[in-house]
Design a protein around this motif. Structure first.
Motif: not given
Length: 468
Positions: A104-105, A246-250, A289-290
């Protein structure tokens, strides 16, 4: 030989408590304790086995002739591996949660925190960053969460004194947030895995005490900060070549990571399998997913050179070795039978779990939170409810049944008490090294404030036990 093992453990505890002075790594000390302890145990294994497991050993022998090798094989298969499995399940859970935080980081999923706390107002910054720490540490590993938040804090606050105050509040929020869920702290995970607590009851009992232990000192720390902090907002980290998310993927990755960990208690209740398997399942899904989201970078040079927080990795490995060493060291001491003698002495002379909790909290501030907690937990087995009628003092022994008050008191006392001094927790030591903080300054400026919160949490926990 029992005396030698006990003295070895006491000597190790002293080295752990003075590690900030001697510079000896506590993970190395823990591994040394467990290694030498089990070697001594095996060398005099026949005496220990006949004292603690005479019937099991007799069944193991069957038609075999007893000799030194048979005893060692019995210890390896029936004694030692039991403690290895118990410790390994905790370490595997830590490995999974720390890896989740790493993924995540590295993908910028925590950049939202930096955007959220973007302000020069001291009150808003202090409360937003500690609230985020409290919430995240309740779901992920509290050490890694605290370290990550300290790095964020250090990058934006220029004044060293302000960093020490805010950093202490972050460490407190991480330890308190982690202590009221079974997946936020290794001690809660051990209690849950041993059947001493259930996830729901544990959180219900410790939520209010943990909040009090965090809120009261944070309010007092806030009074020491100026209205406007000395802040330098740096440009956000480059998210072009190193990641295309992008933001939604994060947001999706953040939801899968933290939301998946919320599902672990349900996973354990349904399957009865060890919680670390659920954590590994979450890690596998997040990993896939990553790779899907970053598939365009898999063959690119930028993918290989992506920024990785090596400080977190190194600290995580040390923490896992430390947990393994302390749990195995405590296992060999338990197998000598001395823990039963100590618990019998405490039952006769103290006979009060609140005094035991207060002592454990004070010791946690000096020695180490995890070390003191696992020692106190190892003193007593979990008593079945139907066995209470066999005890003369059934009211007192009810504290050691599933969801008994003793387990809650120890989990809270050691987690919150470890914040009384900066040397009581690994995250506190990280703050000391990061800001070159002196122990005397911490005692003068922070210990009284934290003590007020710890006492308030104790009072709340005591009232809750009276109402049950």
């Amino acid at each position: 030989m029992t005396l030698i093992i006990v003295l070895l453990l006491i000597f190790g505890y002293i080295l752990i408590a003075t590690g900030h002075v001697t510079g000896v790594n506590r993970a190395a000390i823990a591994m040394f304790i467990c290694t030498v302890g089990w070697v001594v145990y095996v060398c005099w294994g026949f005496d220990f086995v006949m004292s603690q497991h005479p019937h099991e050993y007799a069944e193991y022998l069957l038609e075999q002739d007893a000799d030194g090798n048979i005893v060692k094989e019995y210890i390896q298969a029936n004694v030692f591996l039991k403690y290895v499995g118990r410790a390994a399940s905790i370490v595997m859970f830590l490995l999974a949660t720390m890896s989740i935080i790493e993924i995540l980081h590295n993908n910028g999923c925590f950049d939202f925190i930096t955007e959220w706390i973007r302000t020069r107002n001291s009150k808003r910054l202090l409360w937003t960053i500690t609230l985020a720490t409290f919430v995240i540490s309740a779901n992920l590993d509290n050490l890694t969460t605290a370290t990550m938040m300290l790095v964020i804090m250090r990058s934006i606050i220029k004044s060293r004194r302000q960093r020490m105050l805010v950093g202490a509040a972050i460490v407190l929020a991480a330890n308190c947030g982690g202590c009221f869920t079974v997946i936020g702290d290794p001690i809660g995970l051990i209690l849950w895995g041993d059947g001493a607590v259930t996830a729901t009851d544990f959180s219900l009992h410790l939520a209010l005490p943990a909040l009090a232990a965090w809120l009261i000192p944070t309010i007092l720390i806030n009074r020491q900060l100026p209205d406007r902090l000395d802040i330098e907002w740096v440009a956000p980290p480059y998210r072009g070549d190193d990641t295309r998310l992008n933001r939604w993927q994060r947001l999706v990755m953040l939801f899968v990571g933290i939301g998946g960990l919320w599902f672990i208690p349900t996973f354990h209740n349904i399957t009865k399998l060890s919680p670390f398997l659920g954590a590994l399942c979450v890690l596998c899904v997040l990993w896939v997913i990553n790779e899907v989201f970053n598939r365009k970078l898999m063959d690119a040079d930028q993918m290989a050179d992506r920024r990785i927080p090596h400080v977190l990795q190194y600290g995580s490995i040390q923490q896992m070795l430390f947990v393994m060493g302390i749990m195995l060291g405590m296992g060999v001491m338990k197998e000598t039978g001395v823990m039963g003698d100590i618990s019998a002495w405490i039952d006769y002379n103290v006979h009060n779990i609140w005094i035991m909790g207060a002592v454990a909290g004070l010791l946690s501030a000096v020695v180490d939170t995890f070390t003191v907690a696992i020692t106190n937990i190892s003193l007593y087995p979990v008593i079945e409810s139907e066995q209470l009628r066999l005890w003369a003092d059934s009211d007192y022994m009810a504290n050691f049944t599933q969801n008994g008050s003793y387990w809650m008191v120890m989990a809270y006392a050691t987690a919150s008490g470890g914040c009384l001094l900066s040397v009581g927790s690994t995250s506190g030591l990280a703050l000391m090294k990061m800001e070159h903080m002196r122990l005397g300054w911490y005692i003068k400026n922070l210990t009284p404030k934290i003590l007020a919160g710890v006492v308030a949490g104790f009072v709340i926990l005591w009232i809750e036990t009276l109402c049950v």
